[in-house]
Each structure stands twice: as C-alpha cells, then as structure tokens.
Design an enzyme around this catalytic site. Structure first.
Site, PDB file in Angstrom:
ATOM      1  N   LYS A 245      30.950  48.926  -1.605  1.00 18.54           N
ATOM      2  CA  LYS A 245      31.172  47.980  -0.511  1.00 18.54           C
ATOM      3  C   LYS A 245      31.952  46.806  -1.082  1.00 18.54           C
ATOM      4  CE  LYS A 245      26.889  48.984   2.051  1.00 18.54           C
ATOM      5  NZ  LYS A 245      25.512  48.502   2.332  1.00 18.54           N
TER       6      LYS A 245
ATOM      7  N   GLU B 220      25.505  50.203  14.275  1.00 14.89           N
ATOM      8  CA  GLU B 220      26.566  51.055  13.748  1.00 14.89           C
ATOM      9  C   GLU B 220      26.948  52.187  14.694  1.00 14.89           C
ATOM     10  OE1 GLU B 220      25.555  52.179   9.769  1.00 14.89           O
ATOM     11  OE2 GLU B 220      25.490  50.105   9.075  1.00 14.89           O
TER      12      GLU B 220
END
Length: 426
Positions: A338, A209
């Site tokens: 999400k 990330e």
C-alpha cells in the site's frame, strides 16, 4: 541539455475520498508540458507502524481536514522541488524525506509526501509520452494481475457482526484480465441475488469497498454464502477465495487473545480455525491472520497453513525494515503493498523488490478510503505483481482501477494474465 522534464509547478488542494473524508490531491507540471496528478487514499483499519497521515484536528470535517498537509506541499515541498528533473524519482523522494526529517513522515505528513511523489512520476511519464506502467516498469511490464475482489465486507468496513474484514474472490481460472473481471462481476450479481433471497432486499447494502454487508453473524455463514454465489454463477472451477482477517482489529492486548464470535480465542486456536476453513473452502490466501506485532505467530501460521499464501499488511506496512524482520524469521510469505503506508514511490518499489528477491509474493492494494485515482493499477503492472486487491466490481472508485487495467491489457497486446501463477507470475 533537455530541461523539458524540469518541474515547473507543484500545487496541492483538499478534496474528498470515497467515504466523504478530506484527502490530499497534488498536481505537478513540467517545463515540457507534462502533467501528473494524484489523490491520496486513506485506510480504515490501519497498522500501528504506518507512516503518519497528517490531519488538522480542528472542528472542520470532524477533525479530519488536511489543510496543513496541503500547505506543506504548497509552501515547503514545492519550493524545494521546482527546477528538479522529474525523472530523478529517488532523488526527489529523498529530498522530501530530508525535509520531513522523521522516521514516520510525521512533520510534513505521508499524505503530503506521497501525493507529490506519485504526481511527479506521472508528470515525468507524461513528458516522455509514456503510460505510467511503462515509465515505471519499462518493457518488462507485461503481467496482468489476478484481482482479489472483496464481495463480502465485515469488520471495520461494514456494520455487521462479522469479525473478519474481507471475503474475496479471485478468478485464477480466467484466460485474461478482462475475462477475470467478467467472472467476478457475474459472481457479484449472483451473490447479490443469494443475499436478497436469504436476508431480504434490504440486506443488499454495500460496505466501504463495494462488497455486500448483510447481517451475517458467523465466518462460516459468510463463506457458505460466498460459495453459493460462485456456484450459481457457474465458476466453481475458476474462482478461489482469499480472506483479510485484519486480526489486529479483534485482538485483545490485555488478555493476549482474539475475540471471535464473542468468545476469547488463543493464537493456536485461531490457527486451527483457519485450518478448518482451508479444508472446507477453496481458500488460497489469508491476509493479516494474526496481531500485527506477532511475528512469531505469523511464522507458525505460515508453517502450519502449508501451501496457503500468508499476506502481511499491518505486519509489514510496506516497510523494508519490518519486511526484512519477517523474511529473516519466516513470518508470512507475501507482502501487501500500500503506497500510503510508506509514503513514497521509491520506498514502495524497494519493498516490492525485497519481497520478490526473497521469494515473497506481492499484492498491490487500495485502501478503503479511495478515489477515482487509478495509479495502483499501473503500479501493479509495472511491478509484475501478479495480484491486485481493489474492492468489489462496484462503486466508481473501485471500478476505476479495474477499467484502467482493462485498458492496459488492451494496449499491451501481448501480456500474461497471472491466473493460477499469481504467487510467481513471471
């Protein structure tokens, strides 16, 4: 009768995500020339109860190809949706759910269904000549989210010994989203220098990330490193910390304990560890502090860690049934949203609305396997979420979201940066 919103064409293909793994891309065209496309993300640490991401399990791409999901879009979903009005999002999503016929979207694949669901919304927005955030959120979409930037990676996102997965900074003291990004970017560069000084230049490698993944051995060492980076950047008063423990990843079901720094730790002891960290560092939020099935433990953690945002990710998996259970028990006080955990835009919005109605805060989130797709940036503003979690200010698939939010803030002209009001931004 206006037929310009009628779906004219749907097409899917296999493309790559940021980890070099295959994922589904879908394109939707309307009769009025509207165009929408979406690339579906994929997680590394996934909740057991997430909707099914369909993989082919063949030799190609090590079993991770998604050609069956692509075929399900092109050969099954497209045939049913051609001619439908793209503005009827809930109807379109329901048609796909009926076609799949399972609770977890295991027949067609959540990756197939979500790709179409989001692309349809984008095509409808384009047909209406509206940006996606305004199409979904209307004139009430005005809150710019406080970013949680993952600048130190551990767990499933890195190759170091850190048990916790994400160590994040959140610039609650900024006056605008653009300023928030600047503060985080400057802190990121400051942290890079700290890491290089302490562990050598070879240690400034980055995780999935975009955060640094130095050979840090303990959680306290990571937090101290983070604090030094913030201090050197000069933002001690503006930046706070948030964590994603991803505790299910270091939970041992056989013994019912957590393996932290190589030692077995009970639920009560782990909560005590969190208390010590919160007392020592400016931590305001902890995601998945406990095992994904431990609703009772989450309830205790929420009570014990007063004033701290306890975020349910693997606990809730953006699923209203699991969220309802958590609300009834008082487990956690925040929902991590999400879209690929649940698989449609409609269900994602339902989960967000349920959270807000019951006093839970909302964090819109990326996955570790991402792409240049910036849909979640628009979604965060559309929902007035107040918080977004989409990685470090590095790697194109992460900065794509931040850059889109900078554009949205500029376009809105009159907006509110959530900042210190990140839990209740409106």
């Amino acid at each position: 009768m206006d037929d310009s919103f009628d779906i004219y064409e749907i097409k899917a293909r296999q493309v790559l995500d940021s980890r070099g793994n295959p994922t589904v891309e879908a394109e939707v065209l309307t009769a009025g020339g509207g165009y929408g496309h979406t690339i579906v993300p994929s997680g590394a640490s996934t909740g057991t109860f997430e909707a099914v991401e369909l993989r082919d399990a063949t030799e190609k791409y090590g079993g991770k190809s998604v050609l069956n999901a692509v075929s399900n879009v092109n050969d099954i979903i497209a045939q049913e949706l051609i001619g439908e009005d793209a503005r009827n999002q809930r109807l379109i999503d329901q048609i796909m759910l009926n076609l799949d016929g399972t609770e977890n979207k295991g027949n067609l694949g959540a990756n197939a269904i979500l790709a179409v669901s989001l692309a349809v919304a984008k095509a409808a927005a384009d047909t209406a000549s509206l940006p996606l955030y305004k199409y979904i959120g209307g004139c009430n979409a005005y809150v710019m989210p406080a970013p949680m930037m993952n600048v130190l990676n551990g767990g499933q996102h890195a190759g170091n010994a850190l048990d916790f997965q994400e160590f994040m900074i959140m610039p609650v003291g900024a006056d605008s989203f653009a300023e928030a990004v600047r503060m985080c970017a400057e802190t990121y560069q400051s942290l890079k220098k700290v890491v290089a000084e302490k562990y050598g230049k070879d240690a400034v490698n980055i995780g999935d990330e975009g955060g640094f993944a130095p050979p840090v051995k303990t959680i306290d060492e990571a937090l101290a490193l983070l604090l030094e980076g913030v201090k050197r950047a000069g933002y001690e008063d503006e930046i706070v910390f948030t964590l994603d423990s991803a505790a299910s990843e270091f939970y041992d079901e056989k013994s019912g304990s957590y393996i932290v720094a190589g030692e077995k730790v009970s639920t009560d002891k782990l909560i005590d560890i969190y208390k010590e960290m919160v007392a020592q560092y400016p931590i305001v939020s902890i995601e998945d502090p406990l095992f994904e099935e431990d609703f009772e433990g989450f309830k205790i953690a929420t009570q014990e860690l007063k004033g701290i945002q306890i975020v349910g990710d693997d606990l809730f998996v953006t699923n209203t049934k699991r969220l309802k259970k958590g609300i009834e028990m008082g487990a956690a006080n925040s929902l991590l949203l999400k879209v690929n955990q649940i698989g449609t835009l409609s269900e994602s919005i339902d989960a967000a609305n349920m959270a807000f109605r019951n006093g839970y805060s909302l964090v819109v989130s990326h996955r570790s396997g991402e792409s240049e797709d910036s849909t979640i940036a628009d979604l965060a503003v559309a929902l007035n979420a107040g918080q977004i979690k989409t990685g470090a200010p590095a790697r194109g698939e992460r900065t794509a979201k931040y850059n889109q939010l900078i554009r949205i803030e500029e376009e809105l002209q009159i907006s509110k940066y959530a900042g210190k009001d990140f839990k209740v931004p409106f």
